[in-house]
Design an enzyme around this catalytic site. Structure first.
Site, PDB file in Angstrom:
ATOM      1  N   GLY A  15       0.808  -1.213   0.000  1.00  0.00           N
ATOM      2  CA  GLY A  15       0.000   0.000   0.000  1.00  0.00           C
ATOM      3  C   GLY A  15       0.834   1.252   0.000  1.00  0.00           C
ATOM      4  N   VAL A  16       0.153   2.371   0.205  1.00  0.00           N
ATOM      5  CA  VAL A  16       0.831   3.658   0.198  1.00  0.00           C
ATOM      6  C   VAL A  16       1.235   4.046   1.614  1.00  0.00           C
ATOM      7  CG1 VAL A  16      -0.246   4.630  -1.844  1.00  0.00           C
ATOM      8  CG2 VAL A  16      -1.430   4.747   0.356  1.00  0.00           C
ATOM      9  N   GLY A  17       2.066   5.072   1.704  1.00  0.00           N
ATOM     10  CA  GLY A  17       2.394   5.628   3.011  1.00  0.00           C
ATOM     11  C   GLY A  17       3.784   5.245   3.476  1.00  0.00           C
ATOM     12  N   GLU A  64      -0.536  -1.984  -6.849  1.00  0.00           N
ATOM     13  CA  GLU A  64      -1.040  -0.796  -7.556  1.00  0.00           C
ATOM     14  C   GLU A  64       0.044   0.221  -7.786  1.00  0.00           C
ATOM     15  OE1 GLU A  64      -4.661   0.107  -4.755  1.00  0.00           O
ATOM     16  OE2 GLU A  64      -3.054  -1.148  -4.042  1.00  0.00           O
ATOM     17  N   ASN A 105      -7.273   9.638   3.664  1.00  0.00           N
ATOM     18  CA  ASN A 105      -7.023   9.563   2.217  1.00  0.00           C
ATOM     19  C   ASN A 105      -8.142   8.840   1.468  1.00  0.00           C
ATOM     20  OD1 ASN A 105      -4.407  10.640   2.685  1.00  0.00           O
ATOM     21  ND2 ASN A 105      -3.616   8.605   3.102  1.00  0.00           N
ATOM     22  N   GLY A 149      -6.942   0.919  -2.800  1.00  0.00           N
ATOM     23  CA  GLY A 149      -7.088  -0.476  -3.239  1.00  0.00           C
ATOM     24  C   GLY A 149      -6.957  -1.463  -2.102  1.00  0.00           C
ATOM     25  N   LYS A 178       0.166  10.245  17.403  1.00  0.00           N
ATOM     26  CA  LYS A 178       0.163  11.552  18.080  1.00  0.00           C
ATOM     27  C   LYS A 178       0.794  11.468  19.479  1.00  0.00           C
ATOM     28  CE  LYS A 178      -1.906  12.967  14.424  1.00  0.00           C
ATOM     29  NZ  LYS A 178      -0.981  13.376  13.353  1.00  0.00           N
TER      30      LYS A 178
HETATM   31  O1  0RQ Z   1      -0.371  11.882  10.595  1.00  0.00           O
HETATM   32  O2  0RQ Z   1       0.605  13.028   8.674  1.00  0.00           O
HETATM   33  O3  0RQ Z   1      -0.206  14.309  10.665  1.00  0.00           O
HETATM   34  O4  0RQ Z   1       1.857  12.871  10.820  1.00  0.00           O
HETATM   35  O5  0RQ Z   1      -1.901   9.347   9.918  1.00  0.00           O
HETATM   36  O6  0RQ Z   1       0.348   7.848   9.434  1.00  0.00           O
HETATM   37  O7  0RQ Z   1       1.821   6.307  10.668  1.00  0.00           O
HETATM   38  O8  0RQ Z   1       2.855   7.845   8.901  1.00  0.00           O
HETATM   39  O9  0RQ Z   1       1.364   5.883   8.300  1.00  0.00           O
HETATM   40  O10 0RQ Z   1       1.848   7.027   6.062  1.00  0.00           O
HETATM   41  O11 0RQ Z   1       1.615   4.530   6.374  1.00  0.00           O
HETATM   42  O12 0RQ Z   1      -0.394   6.075   6.525  1.00  0.00           O
HETATM   43  C1  0RQ Z   1      -3.697   4.426   6.942  1.00  0.00           C
HETATM   44  C2  0RQ Z   1      -3.184   6.780   6.328  1.00  0.00           C
HETATM   45  C3  0RQ Z   1      -1.357   5.244   7.109  1.00  0.00           C
HETATM   46  C4  0RQ Z   1      -2.386   4.886   4.850  1.00  0.00           C
HETATM   47  C5  0RQ Z   1      -2.677   5.330   6.313  1.00  0.00           C
HETATM   48  C6  0RQ Z   1      -1.903   9.621  11.322  1.00  0.00           C
HETATM   49  C7  0RQ Z   1      -0.439   9.766  11.656  1.00  0.00           C
HETATM   50  C8  0RQ Z   1       0.051  10.538  10.447  1.00  0.00           C
HETATM   51  C9  0RQ Z   1       0.004   8.853   8.550  1.00  0.00           C
HETATM   52  P1  0RQ Z   1       0.544  13.111  10.164  1.00  0.00           P
HETATM   53  P2  0RQ Z   1       1.710   7.003   9.364  1.00  0.00           P
HETATM   54  P3  0RQ Z   1       1.183   5.882   6.737  1.00  0.00           P
HETATM   55  C10 0RQ Z   1      -3.018   0.924  -1.887  1.00  0.00           C
HETATM   56  C11 0RQ Z   1      -3.459   0.851  -0.474  1.00  0.00           C
HETATM   57  C12 0RQ Z   1      -5.528   3.575   3.056  1.00  0.00           C
HETATM   58  C13 0RQ Z   1      -5.298   3.346   1.595  1.00  0.00           C
HETATM   59  C14 0RQ Z   1      -4.506   2.126   1.276  1.00  0.00           C
HETATM   60  C15 0RQ Z   1      -3.642   4.905   3.975  1.00  0.00           C
HETATM   61  C16 0RQ Z   1      -0.751   9.934   9.310  1.00  0.00           C
HETATM   62  O13 0RQ Z   1      -1.854   3.601   4.879  1.00  0.00           O
HETATM   63  O14 0RQ Z   1      -4.032   5.932   3.459  1.00  0.00           O
HETATM   64  O15 0RQ Z   1      -4.134   1.341   2.108  1.00  0.00           O
HETATM   65  N1  0RQ Z   1      -4.288   3.726   3.819  1.00  0.00           N
HETATM   66  N2  0RQ Z   1      -4.248   1.952  -0.006  1.00  0.00           N
HETATM   67  O16 0RQ Z   1      -0.248  10.435  12.866  1.00  0.00           O
HETATM   68  C17 0RQ Z   1      -5.139   9.587  14.283  1.00  0.00           C
HETATM   69  C18 0RQ Z   1      -4.857   7.263  14.367  1.00  0.00           C
HETATM   70  C19 0RQ Z   1      -3.817   7.388  13.402  1.00  0.00           C
HETATM   71  C20 0RQ Z   1      -3.521   8.667  12.926  1.00  0.00           C
HETATM   72  C21 0RQ Z   1      -2.223   7.227  11.951  1.00  0.00           C
HETATM   73  N3  0RQ Z   1      -5.195   6.091  14.886  1.00  0.00           N
HETATM   74  N4  0RQ Z   1      -5.485   8.382  14.773  1.00  0.00           N
HETATM   75  N5  0RQ Z   1      -4.182   9.759  13.365  1.00  0.00           N
HETATM   76  N6  0RQ Z   1      -2.519   8.516  12.041  1.00  0.00           N
HETATM   77  N7  0RQ Z   1      -2.993   6.512  12.783  1.00  0.00           N
HETATM   78  C22 0RQ Z   1      -2.599   2.229  -2.507  1.00  0.00           C
HETATM   79  C23 0RQ Z   1      -3.734   2.956  -3.035  1.00  0.00           C
HETATM   80  O17 0RQ Z   1      -4.794   2.604  -2.814  1.00  0.00           O
HETATM   81  C24 0RQ Z   1      -3.588   4.103  -3.904  1.00  0.00           C
END
Ligand code: 0RQ
Length: 503
Positions: free
Chosen positions: A268-270, A293, A383, A387, A407
C-alpha cells in the site's frame, strides 16, 4: 513532425491550457488521469481553477464533479479545492487542502474501492462523463496514445467521455513507451469472460491507449514533473514492524504454506508500507514478484537489488531521488515493470488467482480485528480506502500494519471498537504493530481479542483493553463478540473531549 505529437490531425488541435480550460462548463462531470501523484494533467486544471476564481469573484457559481484514478497533486486537487470548484470528488485523494475542504463539509467525497470505479462508471452510477483530461507521454502516428507514469482509469475515461483533452507532457520520460499493458477485454455482465492473466508478468493487452480522434477537442503541451512524494526515512518503529513481518514470513515458509519466493506482493501507500518494503531486502529473498497498484521508492529499491524480479502495477509514486533513479535506468526498469489499467491491477479475480500477499497501512484496528484505514476518530477522512479492500478481501494473506500509538501516544492504534470499519474482521488475517504481530487465522472473536491485546497493544493501553474485555465478557448482551455498547467508542469520545485516549 513534432517528436511527441506524431499525428498530423491532433497536431492541429494544439492550444493553450487557458483555451482548453474554457471548454469546461459549470456542472460538467470531468474525468481526469492521475494515480498517487503520477500521470495527472498538470496545466488545464490550473487554468480551470483561475477561470473558476474569476467566475466566483463575478458572483457566478462554477463547480464541476471530478473523477480520477486515485490521488493527484496540488496542481489538480489543490487548486480546484482552493478555487471552490469541486462539487464532488472520487475516489482516493491525499491532497491536504482537498482533505480539509472535505472534512469542513464543503466538498462531497465518495470513497470507493479502486477496482470498482471503472465498472461503476460503465454501469452508469456516475452519470455521463462530459470531458476526459488525460496526460500522455506522446501521440503516435496513428493517433494512439503513449500512457504516462500512471494508467489508472484512463482507458475507461477515454472510451466513455463525450470529449477528450490530451495533455502531452514532455518532461515524462520517453522511455516509458512500451512499459504499459492496456487491456481491452472487459465487458459488462452478463457477457463477462475470464481474464487470462496467470502471472504478474503476463501481458494481455496493448502498450497504447486508443482514442476516437473525432472526440479530441484540445491538445495541450506541458513540461512539468509529477508530484514528488517525500517519504519519511524508515525509523525504529517501522523497522520493528518490518522485522515482525519478516519473522512471520519465515514461519510461513517453514510450515510450507509459501516457498522462499513467497506469493506476489501488494504494498500500500504511506511511510509504513514504504519502510516495510525496504525492510524486505534484509530478509534475503531473491526473485520475488509484485502484483500491486503503486511502485514507491521502497519497491524500486527491491527491483534494483534483485529482491523483486518483476512488478505489475498501475502507477508510480516516487520521491525526487526515486524519479531520478527511474529515469536514469528506464531501460532496466522497463524489462521488470508493467503498468496496467487499475481495473486489472486491482481485479478481484486476478488477486484471488495469483494469491497476493496484501500489505497495507491502517489507522486503527479493534480487538476483534476490524480495521479502519480511512477515518480518524470515525469522521475525519484521511485519504480513502484506495485499493486496500480489493487486495485484503481477495488476497492469500491480508496484512495490516501501524504503529501501536499515534500523536505522541495520545491515540491508541488498538481500540475496543473501530470508529469506522473499512475491512471487517472477516477480511483481516495478520495485524502488526512495533510491539509484535497477531496471526488471526483460524481464531474465534474472543481468541482474537486476547491475542490482539497481548501482542499489539502499547503498554499504556494494554491494561485498559484487558479491563474492557474482561468486563465485556462478564456484562455483554451476547457472549460471541463481547462488547459494552455504551463504552465501546468511549476512547474516541475521550480523545475528542480531552485530546488524549488515556484515562
Ligand atoms: O499523521 O501526517 O499528521 O503525521 O496518519 O500515518 O503512521 O505515517 O502511516 O503514512 O503509512 O499512513 C492508513 C493513512 C497510514 C495509509 C494510512 C496519522 C499519523 C500521520 C500517517 P501526520 P503514518 P502511513 C493501496 C493501499 C488507506 C489506503 C490504502 C492509507 C498519518 O496507509 O491511506 O491502504 N491507507 N491503499 O499520525 C489519528 C490514528 C492514526 C492517525 C495514523 N489512529 N489516529 N491519526 N494517524 N494513525 C494504494 C492505493 O490505494 C492508492
Amino acid at each position: 513532425m513534432h517528436d511527441r505529437i506524431r499525428h498530423a490531425g491532433l497536431l492541429e488541435k494544439r492550444m493553450s491550457a487557458e483555451a482548453a480550460a474554457a471548454l469546461i462548463k459549470p456542472g460538467m462531470t470531468v474525468a481526469m488521469s492521475g494515480f498517487t501523484g503520477a500521470g495527472y494533467p498538470k496545466s488545464v486544471p490550473q487554468a480551470l481553477a483561475e477561470q473558476m476564481e474569476k467566475a466566483h469573484a463575478a458572483g457566478t457559481d462554477f463547480q464541476i464533479k471530478i473523477l480520477t484514478g486515485a490521488s493527484t497533486a496540488p496542481e489538480l486537487d489543490g487548486v480546484l479545492a482552493k478555487a471552490g470548484g469541486m462539487e464532488l470528488r472520487l475516489p482516493y485523494m491525499s491532497d491536504p487542502l482537498l482533505r480539509k475542504r472535505i472534512n469542513d463539509g464543503e466538498i462531497e467525497y465518495m470513497d470507493i474501492h479502486l477496482s470498482h470505479v471503472a465498472q461503476h462508471a460503465w454501469f452508469g452510477f456516475y452519470g455521463d462523463i462530459n470531458i476526459a483530461i488525460i496526460e500522455v507521454v506522446g501521440i503516435r502516428e496513428d493517433g494512439s496514445l503513449i500512457p504516462s507514469s500512471s494508467v489508472g482509469n484512463n482507458k475507461t475515461w477515454l472510451d466513455m467521455a463525450d470529449a477528450v483533452i490530451i495533455e502531452v507532457n514532455k518532461q515524462q520520460s520517453a522511455g516509458l513507451e512500451g512499459m504499459h499493458d492496456v487491456y481491452y477485454g472487459t465487458a459488462l455482465p452478463p457477457f463477462r469472460k475470464p481474464i487470462m492473466l496467470n502471472h504478474p508478468e503476463d501481458r494481455i493487452g496493448q502498450p497504447y491507449m486508443d482514442v476516437d480522434l473525432s472526440k479530441v477537442i484540445a491538445v495541450v503541451e506541458t513540461d512539468a514533473p509529477d508530484r514528488l512524494s517525500a517519504f519519511a526515512e524508515p525509523d525504529a518503529v517501522s523497522n520493528q514492524i518490518a522485522d515482525h513481518l519478516l519473522d512471520f514470513l519465515d514461519g510461513e515458509i517453514k510450515t510450507g504454506r509459501m516457498t522462499d519466493k513467497l506469493l506476489p506482493l501488494q504494498s500500500g501507500v504511506g511511510n509504513i508500507a514504504n519502510a516495510v518494503l525496504a525492510g524486505l531486502s534484509r530478509g534475503g529473498y531473491r526473485g520475488l514478484k509484485a502484483y500491486t497498484e503503486v511502485i514507491q521508492d521502497g519497491m524500486l529499491g527491491l527491483i534494483k537489488d534483485g529482491t523483486i524480479a518483476f512488478a505489475s502495477a498501475t502507477s508510480f509514486s516516487l520521491s525526487e531521488a526515486g524519479i531520478a533513479e527511474f529515469n536514469k535506468h528506464v531501460d532496466f526498469y522497463r524489462e521488470r515493470i508493467v503498468l496496467r489499467t487499475q481495473e486489472i491491477s486491482n481485479h478481484p479475480e486476478l488477486i484471488r488467482r495469483l494469491g497476493c500477499v496484501a500489505l497495507n497501512g491502517m489507522i486503527e484496528a479493534d480487538i476483534y480485528g476490524n480495521v479502519n484505514s480511512t477515518n480518524v476518530v470515525g469522521s475525519h477522512v484521511m485519504n480513502g480506502i484506495g485499493g486496500s479492500g480489493d487486495f485484503a478481501r481477495n488476497g492469500f494473506l491480508s496484512v495490516f500494519m501501524s504503529p501501536s500509538v499515534a500523536k505522541e501516544g495520545r491515540i491508541s492504534g488498538i481500540v475496543p471498537f473501530a470508529s469506522h470499519v473499512d475491512h471487517t474482521e472477516h477480511d483481516t488475517m495478520l495485524l502488526i504493530t512495533e510491539q509484535g504481530y497477531a496471526d488471526l487465522r483460524g481464531l474465534s472473536p474472543k481468541q482474537r481479542a486476547r491475542l490482539i491485546t497481548e501482542k499489539l497493544a502499547h503498554p499504556d493501553y494494554k491494561p485498559m483493553l484487558e479491563d474492557y474485555f474482561e468486563r465485556a465478557l462478564r456484562d455483554s448482551y451476547g457472549k460471541h463478540t463481547p462488547h459494552l455498547m455504551g463504552e465501546a467508542l468511549s476512547w474516541h469520545q475521550r480523545y475528542i473531549e480531552t485530546g488524549d485516549m488515556r484515562l
